[in-house]
Design a protein around this motif. Structure first.
Motif, mmCIF file in Angstrom:
data_model
loop_
_atom_site.group_PDB
_atom_site.id
_atom_site.type_symbol
_atom_site.label_atom_id
_atom_site.label_comp_id
_atom_site.label_asym_id
_atom_site.label_seq_id
_atom_site.Cartn_x
_atom_site.Cartn_y
_atom_site.Cartn_z
ATOM 1 N N LEU A 140 -8.054 22.527 -52.960
ATOM 2 C CA LEU A 140 -7.412 21.315 -52.486
ATOM 3 C C LEU A 140 -5.892 21.430 -52.436
ATOM 4 C CD1 LEU A 140 -9.517 18.637 -54.404
ATOM 5 C CD2 LEU A 140 -9.705 19.306 -52.004
ATOM 6 N N LYS A 142 -3.871 23.568 -50.969
ATOM 7 C CA LYS A 142 -3.287 23.813 -49.650
ATOM 8 C C LYS A 142 -3.234 22.529 -48.827
ATOM 9 C CE LYS A 142 -3.446 26.695 -45.531
ATOM 10 N NZ LYS A 142 -3.199 25.554 -44.635
ATOM 11 N N GLU A 143 -4.311 21.745 -48.872
ATOM 12 C CA GLU A 143 -4.327 20.491 -48.118
ATOM 13 C C GLU A 143 -3.244 19.543 -48.630
ATOM 14 O OE1 GLU A 143 -7.338 16.724 -47.179
ATOM 15 O OE2 GLU A 143 -8.108 18.588 -48.054
ATOM 16 N N TRP A 144 -3.140 19.452 -49.973
ATOM 17 C CA TRP A 144 -2.115 18.597 -50.566
ATOM 18 C C TRP A 144 -0.721 19.087 -50.181
ATOM 19 C CZ3 TRP A 144 1.914 19.644 -53.873
ATOM 20 C CH2 TRP A 144 2.557 18.542 -54.456
ATOM 21 N N ASP A 146 0.234 20.898 -47.600
ATOM 22 C CA ASP A 146 0.495 20.659 -46.182
ATOM 23 C C ASP A 146 0.914 19.211 -45.943
ATOM 24 O OD1 ASP A 146 -0.102 23.268 -45.576
ATOM 25 O OD2 ASP A 146 -2.135 22.848 -44.856
ATOM 26 N N GLN A 147 0.204 18.277 -46.572
ATOM 27 C CA GLN A 147 0.514 16.860 -46.400
ATOM 28 C C GLN A 147 1.896 16.524 -46.953
ATOM 29 O OE1 GLN A 147 -2.775 15.031 -48.416
ATOM 30 N NE2 GLN A 147 -4.128 15.098 -46.630
#
Length: 224
Positions: A140, A142-144, A146-147
């Motif tokens: 998770l 990477k997603e965090w 990126d955001q």
């Protein structure tokens, strides 16, 4: 971002793609890239007496050095389990060459101008490289990241917005205005030198931004 365009150079949100066993980024710590820069490097002034260390430089496609960072204090850990009072106290100064829109070295394209937002973007994304919620696993993260990085980009493009305040800090002994914001991860600030030859960004945690001062680094090799 109209004039930042993520600085139009090799990004520097993280010091490296590899890490040591302790979780400290395995950054390129040679002085060579810094010595190739056609602009002066900045760090904390002589009032800071703690450790100083190199991070890395960012280059354009033609290899020209565009920006880079110098560290002060305790080298930050990227281990998510290091939280609270155990987190390192550090401040990183980002130096960004100031230039207008210009042609690339081979004449086939155009490089975006840099401005204070460029420094704010690099500082904001740099801070994120060392902080993420401890409960996130690597899937998770990477997603965090990126955001949050996109949010930092948008914030850097709105320096007059409500998320920023202003403060005056000495640069080479002359008070200069800086844009400043705080978050749960630390603080970020950005401004320009009186000469206008470089833009300055900074980020940190555990050290108050209000007591900082900046000056030209006389010998960058002392950081190596």
């Amino acid at each position: 971002m109209e004039t930042t365009s993520r600085v139009g150079a090799q990004a520097e949100p993280t010091p490296s793609t590899t890490s040591t066993s302790e979780g400290v980024p395995g950054a390129r710590r040679t002085v060579d890239g810094y010595l190739r820069a056609p602009f002066p490097w900045y760090g904390l002034d002589e009032a800071f007496t703690g450790p100083r260390w190199l991070m890395q430089v960012g280059t354009a496609a033609d290899g020209t050095v565009q920006h880079g960072s110098t560290g002060h204090g305790e080298e930050p850990s990227i281990r998510p389990e290091v939280v609270g009072p155990e987190r390192c106290r550090f401040a990183v100064v980002v130096t960004v060459a100031a230039h207008p829109v210009r042609r690339t070295g081979d004449g086939t394209g155009v490089l975006d101008a840099t401005n204070v937002s460029s420094a704010a973007w690099l500082a904001g994304s740099g801070l994120l490289a060392y902080t993420w919620p401890a409960q996130l696993d690597h899937t998770l993260r990477k997603e965090w990241l990126d955001q949050q990085t996109e949010a930092a980009f948008e914030l850097a493009d709105d320096l007059e917005g409500p998320d920023w305040t202003t403060l005056s800090l000495p640069v080479d002994g002359v008070p200069q205005p800086f844009h400043y914001r705080e978050s749960e991860f630390g603080w970020v600030l950005a401004g320009t030198t009186a000469q206008g030859d470089v833009h300055l960004g900074a980020y940190g945690r555990g050290m108050s931004a209000y007591g900082l001062g900046f000056s030209v680094i006389a010998d960058i090799a002392t950081y190596a």
